[in-house]
Scaffold this motif. Structure first.
Motif, short mmCIF file in Angstrom:
data_model
loop_
_atom_site.label_atom_id
_atom_site.label_comp_id
_atom_site.label_asym_id
_atom_site.label_seq_id
_atom_site.Cartn_x
_atom_site.Cartn_y
_atom_site.Cartn_z
N GLU A 44 -23.57 -37.94 50.25
CA GLU A 44 -23.40 -38.86 51.37
C GLU A 44 -22.05 -38.60 52.03
OE1 GLU A 44 -25.42 -43.02 50.64
OE2 GLU A 44 -24.33 -42.44 48.84
N PHE A 45 -22.06 -38.57 53.34
CA PHE A 45 -20.86 -38.27 54.12
C PHE A 45 -19.80 -39.35 53.91
CE2 PHE A 45 -18.37 -36.83 57.65
CZ PHE A 45 -17.96 -37.96 58.33
N LEU A 46 -18.54 -38.88 53.73
CA LEU A 46 -17.41 -39.81 53.64
C LEU A 46 -16.52 -39.72 54.88
CD1 LEU A 46 -16.21 -39.43 49.93
CD2 LEU A 46 -17.53 -41.30 50.94
N THR A 47 -16.06 -38.49 55.19
CA THR A 47 -15.13 -38.33 56.29
C THR A 47 -15.04 -36.85 56.67
OG1 THR A 47 -12.90 -38.89 57.09
CG2 THR A 47 -13.08 -38.02 54.85
N TYR A 48 -14.49 -36.56 57.87
CA TYR A 48 -14.24 -35.17 58.19
C TYR A 48 -13.01 -35.02 59.06
CZ TYR A 48 -16.03 -34.70 63.05
OH TYR A 48 -16.22 -34.75 64.41
N PHE A 49 -12.45 -33.83 59.02
CA PHE A 49 -11.24 -33.48 59.75
C PHE A 49 -11.54 -32.33 60.69
CE2 PHE A 49 -7.92 -35.80 57.49
CZ PHE A 49 -8.58 -36.15 56.32
N GLN A 50 -10.89 -32.37 61.83
CA GLN A 50 -10.78 -31.19 62.68
C GLN A 50 -9.28 -30.90 62.75
OE1 GLN A 50 -13.37 -30.56 65.88
NE2 GLN A 50 -11.82 -29.61 67.19
N ASN A 51 -8.90 -29.77 62.20
CA ASN A 51 -7.48 -29.48 61.97
C ASN A 51 -6.90 -30.63 61.14
OD1 ASN A 51 -7.51 -27.02 63.48
ND2 ASN A 51 -7.63 -28.28 65.32
N GLU A 52 -5.81 -31.25 61.57
CA GLU A 52 -5.23 -32.31 60.76
C GLU A 52 -5.73 -33.69 61.15
OE1 GLU A 52 -3.63 -30.23 62.67
OE2 GLU A 52 -2.43 -31.34 64.14
N LEU A 55 -11.46 -37.40 62.13
CA LEU A 55 -12.23 -37.79 63.31
C LEU A 55 -13.29 -38.85 63.04
CD1 LEU A 55 -12.68 -34.49 65.31
CD2 LEU A 55 -10.90 -36.23 65.47
N GLU A 56 -13.79 -38.94 61.84
CA GLU A 56 -14.83 -39.92 61.54
C GLU A 56 -14.74 -40.34 60.09
OE1 GLU A 56 -18.79 -38.72 62.66
OE2 GLU A 56 -19.72 -40.47 61.74
N LYS A 57 -14.94 -41.63 59.84
CA LYS A 57 -14.94 -42.16 58.48
C LYS A 57 -16.20 -42.98 58.27
CE LYS A 57 -10.79 -44.12 58.58
NZ LYS A 57 -9.57 -44.79 58.07
N HIS B 92 -28.71 -32.36 60.82
CA HIS B 92 -27.44 -32.44 61.57
C HIS B 92 -27.74 -32.77 63.02
CE1 HIS B 92 -24.06 -30.76 63.88
NE2 HIS B 92 -23.34 -30.94 62.80
N ARG B 93 -26.94 -33.68 63.54
CA ARG B 93 -27.04 -34.00 64.97
C ARG B 93 -25.80 -33.47 65.66
NH1 ARG B 93 -28.32 -39.32 62.84
NH2 ARG B 93 -30.58 -39.56 62.73
N SER B 94 -25.93 -32.88 66.80
CA SER B 94 -24.81 -32.17 67.41
C SER B 94 -23.68 -33.10 67.83
CB SER B 94 -25.28 -31.38 68.63
OG SER B 94 -25.86 -32.25 69.57
N ASN B 95 -23.94 -34.40 67.93
CA ASN B 95 -22.85 -35.28 68.37
C ASN B 95 -22.02 -35.82 67.21
OD1 ASN B 95 -24.96 -36.85 67.43
ND2 ASN B 95 -24.47 -38.58 68.76
N THR B 96 -22.33 -35.39 66.01
CA THR B 96 -21.53 -35.80 64.84
C THR B 96 -21.20 -34.56 64.03
OG1 THR B 96 -23.30 -36.09 63.24
CG2 THR B 96 -22.85 -37.93 64.72
N GLY B 97 -20.22 -34.69 63.14
CA GLY B 97 -19.92 -33.56 62.27
C GLY B 97 -20.66 -33.60 60.95
N LYS B 98 -21.36 -34.70 60.69
CA LYS B 98 -21.85 -34.91 59.34
C LYS B 98 -23.29 -34.46 59.12
CE LYS B 98 -23.14 -39.63 60.50
NZ LYS B 98 -22.78 -41.06 60.33
N LEU B 99 -23.56 -34.09 57.86
CA LEU B 99 -24.92 -33.81 57.43
C LEU B 99 -25.49 -35.06 56.77
CD1 LEU B 99 -24.60 -30.25 55.83
CD2 LEU B 99 -25.58 -30.85 58.05
N ILE B 100 -26.77 -35.30 57.02
CA ILE B 100 -27.49 -36.38 56.35
C ILE B 100 -28.50 -35.74 55.42
CG2 ILE B 100 -29.03 -38.35 56.66
CD1 ILE B 100 -27.68 -38.69 59.43
N PHE B 101 -28.46 -36.12 54.14
CA PHE B 101 -29.26 -35.47 53.12
C PHE B 101 -30.45 -36.31 52.69
CE2 PHE B 101 -27.02 -31.70 51.51
CZ PHE B 101 -25.82 -31.81 52.18
N GLY B 102 -31.50 -35.61 52.24
CA GLY B 102 -32.60 -36.27 51.56
C GLY B 102 -32.22 -36.55 50.12
N GLN B 103 -33.19 -37.15 49.39
CA GLN B 103 -32.90 -37.53 48.00
C GLN B 103 -33.09 -36.38 47.03
OE1 GLN B 103 -35.46 -38.58 49.97
NE2 GLN B 103 -35.99 -40.70 49.48
#
Lengths: 115, 111
Positions: A44-52, A55-57, B92-103
């Motif tokens: 499950e996603f927690l957070t990410y960085f672009q450079n330092e 950008l999202e939590k 993955h959706r292009s407007n976010t950086g995150k991946l959403i995973f299945g179980q």
């Protein structure tokens, strides 16, 4: 070997202690991601960085969690006043090259056990 | 929470058999990825899909990006014991950086 390294691989701590994990991503990419994985679930996603810049939590990232990426290279994830519910695998991921973010290569993870 | 539904949850097959698993979502994704994870390790990327309808192979693995962009399929042909592990789909959706995973789908192969 994906080129993403994490340290330590395992951490056992007592409830209430602080812990810090480190991630060294694929060096040429400016994005770095943190995920948490509990037993029997997908990451499950927690957070990410672009450079330092962080950008999202995720809402999973309570105020006891803090992540940094000084100088846009390695990153640290700190958990303060650990709770048993923090026990999980913490994964770091990085895209493979300088173009595109869609593919993410994961490190081996840090397995945290809170007693 | 998770937004991708993977099925089946687990499979126990005989070596040499083919395997199929799928992943569905209520939302559209722009990219579908398939990962394999072994105990104590991070997920390893197997296949990435970028266009609706795309069919991509990696050795004995073949994956497809559903034309509705809400699903994806992974097939493994002629399974071998080293295919054992947990297979995850991720979107993955292009407007976010995150991946959403299945179980995950747990695969066990009997020699």
């Amino acid at each position: 070997d994906t080129g993403v390294s994490q340290d330590p691989r395992h951490k056992i701590t007592k409830r209430g202690q602080n812990v810090t994990f480190r991630c060294d991503p694929i060096s040429e990419h400016n994005r770095l991601y943190w995920y948490r994985q509990t037993l029997g679930q997908g990451p499950e996603f927690l957070t990410y960085f672009q450079n330092e810049a962080q950008l999202e939590k995720s809402r999973l990232l309570s105020d006891r969690f803090s992540a940094e990426r000084p100088k846009g290279s390695f990153s640290t994830l700190e958990i303060q006043r650990t709770e048993q519910g923090d026990s999980a695998m913490y994964l770091c991921a990085s895209p493979p090259g300088t173009s595109g973010y869609n593919e993410q290569f994961f490190g081996p993870g840090t397995r945290l056990t809170v007693l | 929470g998770q937004q991708l539904n993977q099925s089946p949850q687990s499979m126990f097959i005989q070596e040499g058999e083919d395997v199929s698993m799928n992943c569905t979502s209520s939302s559209i994704f722009n990219t579908w990825l398939w990962y394999k994870q072994e105990p104590g390790e991070g997920p390893v990327l197997l296949i990435a899909l970028y266009k609706a309808g795309e069919l991509t192979s990696n050795g004995r693995l073949t994956a497809q990006f559903g034309i509705t962009r809400k699903d994806s399929f992974l097939n493994i042909s002629a399974s071998i014991p080293s295919d054992v592990g947990i297979y995850f789909c991720a979107g993955h959706r292009s407007n976010t950086g995150k991946l959403i995973f299945g179980q995950g789908t747990t695969l066990q192969v009997k020699p």
